[in-house]
Design a protein around this motif. Structure first.
Motif, PDB file in Angstrom:
ATOM      1  N   UNK A 142      -0.485   4.859 -15.487  1.00  0.00           N
ATOM      2  CA  UNK A 142      -1.648   4.354 -14.752  1.00  0.00           C
ATOM      3  C   UNK A 142      -1.181   3.445 -13.617  1.00  0.00           C
ATOM      4  N   UNK A 143      -1.642   3.694 -12.371  1.00  0.00           N
ATOM      5  CA  UNK A 143      -1.184   2.894 -11.217  1.00  0.00           C
ATOM      6  C   UNK A 143      -1.979   1.611 -11.031  1.00  0.00           C
ATOM      7  N   UNK A 144      -2.223   0.901 -12.114  1.00  0.00           N
ATOM      8  CA  UNK A 144      -3.056  -0.311 -12.035  1.00  0.00           C
ATOM      9  C   UNK A 144      -2.434  -1.344 -11.108  1.00  0.00           C
ATOM     10  N   UNK A 145      -1.139  -1.566 -11.251  1.00  0.00           N
ATOM     11  CA  UNK A 145      -0.471  -2.564 -10.418  1.00  0.00           C
ATOM     12  C   UNK A 145      -0.534  -2.177  -8.947  1.00  0.00           C
ATOM     13  N   UNK A 146      -0.381  -0.897  -8.648  1.00  0.00           N
ATOM     14  CA  UNK A 146      -0.451  -0.438  -7.258  1.00  0.00           C
ATOM     15  C   UNK A 146      -1.823  -0.701  -6.661  1.00  0.00           C
ATOM     16  N   UNK A 147      -2.892  -0.442  -7.442  1.00  0.00           N
ATOM     17  CA  UNK A 147      -4.246  -0.711  -6.954  1.00  0.00           C
ATOM     18  C   UNK A 147      -4.432  -2.204  -6.695  1.00  0.00           C
ATOM     19  N   UNK A 148      -3.929  -3.032  -7.600  1.00  0.00           N
ATOM     20  CA  UNK A 148      -4.096  -4.481  -7.431  1.00  0.00           C
ATOM     21  C   UNK A 148      -3.381  -4.985  -6.176  1.00  0.00           C
ATOM     22  N   UNK A 149      -2.164  -4.493  -5.953  1.00  0.00           N
ATOM     23  CA  UNK A 149      -1.421  -4.917  -4.765  1.00  0.00           C
ATOM     24  C   UNK A 149      -2.120  -4.435  -3.501  1.00  0.00           C
ATOM     25  N   UNK A 150      -2.664  -3.213  -3.523  1.00  0.00           N
ATOM     26  CA  UNK A 150      -3.365  -2.690  -2.353  1.00  0.00           C
ATOM     27  C   UNK A 150      -4.582  -3.538  -2.002  1.00  0.00           C
ATOM     28  N   UNK A 151      -5.360  -3.925  -3.019  1.00  0.00           N
ATOM     29  CA  UNK A 151      -6.518  -4.793  -2.767  1.00  0.00           C
ATOM     30  C   UNK A 151      -6.075  -6.146  -2.217  1.00  0.00           C
ATOM     31  N   UNK A 152      -4.973  -6.663  -2.730  1.00  0.00           N
ATOM     32  CA  UNK A 152      -4.475  -7.955  -2.259  1.00  0.00           C
ATOM     33  C   UNK A 152      -4.026  -7.858  -0.800  1.00  0.00           C
ATOM     34  N   UNK A 153      -3.392  -6.761  -0.433  1.00  0.00           N
ATOM     35  CA  UNK A 153      -2.960  -6.557   0.956  1.00  0.00           C
ATOM     36  C   UNK A 153      -4.176  -6.485   1.878  1.00  0.00           C
ATOM     37  N   UNK A 154      -5.201  -5.726   1.468  1.00  0.00           N
ATOM     38  CA  UNK A 154      -6.405  -5.604   2.299  1.00  0.00           C
ATOM     39  C   UNK A 154      -7.085  -6.946   2.495  1.00  0.00           C
ATOM     40  N   UNK A 155      -7.232  -7.699   1.437  1.00  0.00           N
ATOM     41  CA  UNK A 155      -7.907  -9.001   1.527  1.00  0.00           C
ATOM     42  C   UNK A 155      -7.104  -9.971   2.385  1.00  0.00           C
ATOM     43  N   UNK A 156      -5.774  -9.935   2.230  1.00  0.00           N
ATOM     44  CA  UNK A 156      -4.943 -10.849   3.009  1.00  0.00           C
ATOM     45  C   UNK A 156      -4.970 -10.478   4.478  1.00  0.00           C
TER      46      UNK A 156
END
Length: 477
Positions: free
Chosen positions: A404-418
């Protein structure tokens, strides 16, 4: 098979050396059978029954049964091929011709032993089967012939490795070193070794000519030196790990593999592609940390070179996958090829995006008199840290696509927000006069490109799971 597995990255060099040693023992079974039942063994007799078993399975609707049928079918043709090979060797009277040539040589000379080693190697290279040989009366001559055959059989792996990568060529070289060393070692103590083998066979086994015992003893002698053999072949065939011109590591130009194994080779190559993109991204960090113009230009030139390499890698892997897809594949394999084609397209886009990051820093250096502020540099480094983490997770997901790419999704959301936070802060800072508008443009371009790179990374992860490109909102370069 060993060369193909090493070439595909499915087996390490050390593991291949172990298999080679075991294979040298396994091949002695042929000599045991011949010595037990004589030379009138018709291997092709097994072919027709196997064809009768495998044919119905090939037309089965289930993929597993079809694969088993193909395996049995191919194995039966292997038996038929060996039979044709033996028949051809017999028809050519190779044994009689060689025996006639050697009939007048001195039988008690060590030179004769060396000559028989050479003859055994040459005949086996030509016939390509160490079991298809002539009958020799004297045990010493037969032992020398068998030792030469051990060298001659290495030509098969050598020919298979001609179009393979460095690791596969090392495996073939290890095969040759192993057999040659065994022959040289036994030549040094040839007559005592023959006496020992004769005693063992007569006293323990009750008679017979077990001259192939030499291969087994050779394995026992060298099994503790696998690491040393590995070091030797690595020294003879060095690999330049950082050779930037060497694009593909696992995919070869030759037809080494079946279609299914070729997919595994391509999967390893995609992992190599991802590692190269990650390494390329590290060069951007080097650009930000250098103030020397010569060093900056050298690093930027490496980024440009890597960008060209990623373009070539995409085309070469895609061409290879398209060639593989022309064969008969299972539905699962066809789906896997489609996923891999999407992944290499996104990986090439990552290379373009990294190159754009380098271009942004280069244009800032050439066209802007103001340096990035300490706060901007800190934000840029934080963003790059997030992208670096995304690239690391991407490599893990390529290696284990079912996770499951859970960590990848979390990092992607963090990049977008930042990204959104920094763009808003930039507008405020420019209006407040903390730095000029032009510097702000380069700053935002860099941040936005990092976010775009994160989208491509997420697309690679989703492609591996067969999902859509939800995160890509811009056309690819």
């Amino acid at each position: 098979m060993v060369v193909s597995f090493v070439n595909a990255g499915l087996m390490t060099l050390a593991q291949s050396i172990g298999v080679i040693m075991g294979a040298n023992i396994g091949t002695t079974v042929t000599a045991w059978i011949i010595s037990a039942v004589g030379f009138k063994v018709n291997i092709a007799a097994f072919a027709i029954p196997l064809l009768a078993v495998g044919m119905p399975l090939i037309f089965s609707g289930k993929g597993n049964r079809k694969s088993i049928g193909e395996f049995i079918f191919g194995f039966s043709f292997l038996f038929m091929g060996l039979s044709f090979l033996q028949e051809a060797a017999t028809a050519m009277n190779i044994g009689d011709m060689v025996a006639g040539m050697l009939a007048h040589v001195p039988q008690d000379s060590f030179f004769t032993i060396i000559l028989f080693v050479i003859v055994g190697a040459l005949v086996t290279m030509i016939v390509q089967a160490s079991a298809a040989t002539m009958a020799i009366t004297l045990f010493e001559q037969a032992a020398a012939l068998a030792m030469g055959q051990n060298i001659g059989t290495t030509i098969t792996a050598f020919m298979a490795s001609l179009t393979a990568n460095t690791q596969a060529r090392r495996a073939a070289l290890a095969h040759m070193f192993f057999n040659v060393f065994g022959v040289v070692a036994f030549l040094i103590v040839f007559y005592p070794a023959c006496d020992a083998v004769s005693w063992f066979v007569d006293s323990v086994l009750g008679g017979g000519n077990d001259l192939y015992k030499l291969s087994t003893i050779n394995t026992l002698l060298l099994i503790g030196f696998v690491h040393q053999i590995e070091m030797l072949v690595c020294r003879v065939l060095p690999m330049k790990e950082q050779d930037e011109d060497h694009r593909l590591k696992f995919i070869s130009g030759g037809l080494l593999s079946t279609a299914e194994l070729s997919i595994m080779e391509a999967q390893k190559e995609i992992q190599n592609f991802a590692e190269r993109c990650h390494r390329m991204f590290g060069f951007v960090t080097d650009l930000m940390q250098t103030s020397d113009e010569v060093a900056f230009n050298k690093t930027f030139a490496r980024i440009e070179k890597y960008e060209n390499i990623t373009d070539s890698m995409e085309m070469e892997i895609a061409a290879y996958l398209n060639k593989v897809s022309e064969g008969r594949l299972s539905d699962a394999s066809k789906t896997q090829i489609q996923k891999m084609l999407r992944q290499i397209s996104e990986l090439e886009s990552i290379g373009d995006s990294v190159y754009n990051l380098g271009r942004t820093l280069n244009r800032h250096r050439l066209n802007c008199h103001d340096a990035f502020t300490p706060e901007q540099i800190q934000h840029m480094q934080t963003m790059m840290g997030l992208v670096d983490g995304a690239l690391t997770e991407m490599q893990k997901r390529i290696a284990t696509p079912l996770a499951r790419p859970t960590t990848s999704y979390n990092i992607e959301h963090e990049i977008n927000n930042y990204r959104t936070q920094l763009k808003n802060q930039n507008m405020y800072d420019v209006n407040a006069g903390l730095y000029g508008y032009q510097l702000g443009v380069f700053y935002v371009d860099f941040i936005s490109e990092c976010e775009k790179l994160g989208d491509y990374v997420m697309n690679v992860v989703q492609a591996g799971k067969g999902l859509g490109n939800d995160y890509e909102d811009r056309p690819q370069s």
